[in-house]
Structures are given as structure tokens and as C-alpha cells.
Motif scaffolding. Structure first.
Motif, PDB file in Angstrom:
ATOM      1  N   ARG A  15      -3.633 -31.800   6.820  1.00  0.00           N
ATOM      2  CA  ARG A  15      -3.152 -30.278   6.493  1.00  0.00           C
ATOM      3  C   ARG A  15      -1.714 -30.035   6.015  1.00  0.00           C
ATOM      4  N   GLY A  16      -1.089 -31.354   5.664  1.00  0.00           N
ATOM      5  CA  GLY A  16       0.169 -31.115   5.119  1.00  0.00           C
ATOM      6  C   GLY A  16       1.423 -30.188   5.792  1.00  0.00           C
ATOM      7  N   LEU A  17       1.326 -30.337   7.123  1.00  0.00           N
ATOM      8  CA  LEU A  17       2.224 -29.796   7.971  1.00  0.00           C
ATOM      9  C   LEU A  17       3.232 -30.464   8.616  1.00  0.00           C
ATOM     10  N   ALA A  23       4.256 -26.486  15.112  1.00  0.00           N
ATOM     11  CA  ALA A  23       4.914 -25.979  16.291  1.00  0.00           C
ATOM     12  C   ALA A  23       5.021 -24.492  16.327  1.00  0.00           C
ATOM     13  N   THR A  24       5.625 -23.846  14.910  1.00  0.00           N
ATOM     14  CA  THR A  24       6.053 -22.639  14.778  1.00  0.00           C
ATOM     15  C   THR A  24       4.473 -21.613  14.736  1.00  0.00           C
ATOM     16  N   ARG A  25       3.542 -22.271  14.301  1.00  0.00           N
ATOM     17  CA  ARG A  25       2.240 -21.695  14.176  1.00  0.00           C
ATOM     18  C   ARG A  25       1.573 -21.644  15.405  1.00  0.00           C
ATOM     19  N   ALA A  26       1.562 -22.596  16.109  1.00  0.00           N
ATOM     20  CA  ALA A  26       0.952 -22.790  17.253  1.00  0.00           C
ATOM     21  C   ALA A  26       1.965 -22.206  18.569  1.00  0.00           C
ATOM     22  N   SER A  27       3.171 -21.438  18.331  1.00  0.00           N
ATOM     23  CA  SER A  27       3.780 -20.851  19.387  1.00  0.00           C
ATOM     24  C   SER A  27       4.255 -22.033  20.396  1.00  0.00           C
ATOM     25  N   SER A  28       4.644 -23.180  19.590  1.00  0.00           N
ATOM     26  CA  SER A  28       5.365 -24.394  20.559  1.00  0.00           C
ATOM     27  C   SER A  28       6.487 -24.732  20.018  1.00  0.00           C
ATOM     28  N   VAL A  48      -4.962 -27.680  23.192  1.00  0.00           N
ATOM     29  CA  VAL A  48      -5.505 -28.495  22.169  1.00  0.00           C
ATOM     30  C   VAL A  48      -6.352 -27.267  21.206  1.00  0.00           C
ATOM     31  N   LEU A  49      -6.909 -26.288  21.876  1.00  0.00           N
ATOM     32  CA  LEU A  49      -7.656 -25.387  21.156  1.00  0.00           C
ATOM     33  C   LEU A  49      -6.791 -24.537  20.118  1.00  0.00           C
ATOM     34  N   ARG A  50      -5.570 -24.290  20.716  1.00  0.00           N
ATOM     35  CA  ARG A  50      -4.802 -23.474  19.901  1.00  0.00           C
ATOM     36  C   ARG A  50      -4.236 -24.228  18.728  1.00  0.00           C
ATOM     37  N   LEU A  51      -3.979 -25.528  18.997  1.00  0.00           N
ATOM     38  CA  LEU A  51      -3.613 -26.506  17.795  1.00  0.00           C
ATOM     39  C   LEU A  51      -4.905 -26.750  16.751  1.00  0.00           C
ATOM     40  N   ALA A  52      -6.074 -26.594  17.319  1.00  0.00           N
ATOM     41  CA  ALA A  52      -7.072 -26.836  16.534  1.00  0.00           C
ATOM     42  C   ALA A  52      -7.388 -25.547  15.641  1.00  0.00           C
ATOM     43  N   ASP A  53      -7.077 -24.289  16.218  1.00  0.00           N
ATOM     44  CA  ASP A  53      -7.070 -23.171  15.455  1.00  0.00           C
ATOM     45  C   ASP A  53      -6.287 -23.291  14.214  1.00  0.00           C
TER      46      ASP A  53
END
Length: 252
Positions: A15-17, A23-28, A48-53
Motif C-alpha cells: 500500500r506504499g505506507l 500508525a497515524t491512520r490506525a491511531s497507533s 488486526v481489524l483496525r490495521l486491515a481497515d
């Protein structure tokens, strides 16, 4: 590196991240993402599900991420003929029947025909169930010749397959189909004056008659079961009076 960590890094790079962006997008935090990738930390089911989103991962691949982390899959998967999918199968059967005298068929995520109504025999012949439509129309010269505007349809199929592969980049069967489509159009110029993402309507040869059709795709909205999520129902409509008369005449 743990199995989950290796798969997480693979998805992040696809995904090129960066670790910071993920971490920023997953609130981590980047530190926690780093620990997850190296195996120093184990993820929770929620993480896991948050990262998958964030990574825009399909239901099938979300289950694989969970299993790599030692967590049970979150999304059920059953064959379409399984008892638990019987209500959905009845809905599909009703749709195929109601679409008569026009063709309608059900495809899985790899363009394999799972079901088709009787009207499909007018365009595709018998024994359609179990056929891979991509392989059929990209490799069989007779099938290719049956479509007047085959180059446009082949380019459109390639565009759709590439979009599917972006969603499921680890799917080797899908990658193989993309390669097949790319080889099929390698010597063909792209359709002039149109983006490949626009709707391409197949025109079939039936003797001396050209059957112009429109294909509408239907799906189960917000499916949380893997098989239903991957199904594609193609409803074929006549584009003009000649096509409509053809279907109605043959239905009688």
C-alpha cells in the motif's frame, strides 16, 4: 519476524505506507507498528481489524491476517451450497429466474461460473457452470470470434481484473488471470477516446445477426461472509429491439 509481522509489513509496503503513516491512520504509534512487524508485540483482534481497515484488505485476507496472529477468523466462509447460505442462494435463484428471458449468471472472485439461468444457453451454449469466463474469452478463438467488439471487452476485462488485484494483491490465481489478459491485449491498441474503466457492452454474433447487450453487475451490499462478498451476478439486457426480439424468440 513473526508470521503476522511479515504479512503486516508485506501489506504496508504494497500500500506504499511508512510505519508512521500506518500508525497515524490506525491511531497507533510507529513504535508499536515496528514491534508488531518484528514480533516483539502481539496484536489484539481489534488492532488486526483496525490495521486491515486502513490497508483496505478484503475479508478473505483479513481472516488470513488474523490467523497469522494466532486469532480465529472474524468472517465466516462457506460454499454457496452450504445450508447457512440457503436464504441467499434462494435470493440468487429468484433473481436468475426473474431475469428470464434474458441471460444472467453468477461468478466467483476468479470469474468461475457458479450458476446461470436457461437463457444463457442462447449466448454461451450449454455446460456453462464451472467455466472460467476470463479464460474462455481470452484464450478460445471461437469464443473470441463470437464477440464483435472483442478488443474493447478484453481491455475492459483487464481493467476490472487489475482493480481486483489491487484489492487482493496476494491472490496468485487472480494475478495469473491478469497476466492472461495482459497477454491477450498485448498487440491491441487501447480503445480510442475512452478510459478503460468505462462500461463496455459486448456485442455477440448469432449467425448474421448482431446481438448488442448491456451488462449490469449486482453484488451483496456490505457482505460479512467471504463467499457472498466475492460473488458477482451479471444481468445481461438487450441494448436494442433486435437483441430483445432475439432473446424473446429463442425463449419461446
Amino acid at each position: 519476524m513473526s508470521p503476522f509481522g511479515a504479512r503486516l509489513r508485506q501489506w504496508r509496503e504494497i500500500r506504499g505506507l511508512s510505519q508512521l503513516s500506518l500508525a497515524t491512520r490506525a491511531s497507533s504509534t510507529p513504535r508499536h507498528i515496528s514491534f508488531l512487524e518484528t514480533g516483539r508485540s502481539r496484536p489484539s483482534r481489534e488492532m488486526v481489524l483496525r490495521l486491515a481497515d486502513v490497508l483496505d484488505v478484503s475479508l478473505r485476507d483479513r481472516n488470513q491476517l488474523l490467523q497469522a496472529a494466532g486469532i480465529a477468523p472474524a468472517y465466516p466462509e462457506a460454499a454457496l451450497q452450504a445450508p447457512e447460505l440457503e436464504p441467499f442462494r434462494r435470493a440468487i435463484d429468484a433473481l436468475l429466474t426473474a431475469h428470464q428471458p434474458f441471460p444472467a449468471l453468477v461468478l466467483d472472485g476468479h470469474a468461475q461460473v457458479i450458476a446461470a439461468n436457461r437463457a444463457c444457453t442462447m449466448l454461451f451454449g450449454g455446460d456453462l457452470t464451472g467455466t472460467n469466463m476470463i479464460e474462455r474469452y481470452l484464450t478460445d478463438p471461437a469464443a473470441r470470434d463470437a464477440i464483435v467488439n472483442w478488443p474493447d471487452i478484453a481491455w475492459a476485462a483487464l481493467a476490472r481484473l487489475r482493480k481486483q488485484l489491487h484489492q487482493a494483491p496476494l491472490d496468485e490465481q487472480l494475478r495469473s488471470l491478469v497476466g492472461l489478459a495482459e497477454a491477450a491485449v498485448a498487440d491491441l491498441p487501447p480503445p480510442a477516446g475512452a478510459e478503460h474503466s468505462l462500461v463496455a457492452c459486448p456485442w455477440f454474433r448469432a449467425g448474421d445477426t448482431i446481438i448488442r447487450t448491456i451488462v449490469v453487475a449486482a453484488r451483496f451490499d456490505t457482505a460479512i461472509e467471504v463467499t457472498l462478498d466475492e460473488l458477482r451476478i451479471e444481468l445481461i439486457y438487450p441494448q436494442d429491439a433486435t437483441a430483445e426480439q432475439f432473446f424473446r424468440r429463442h425463449a419461446q
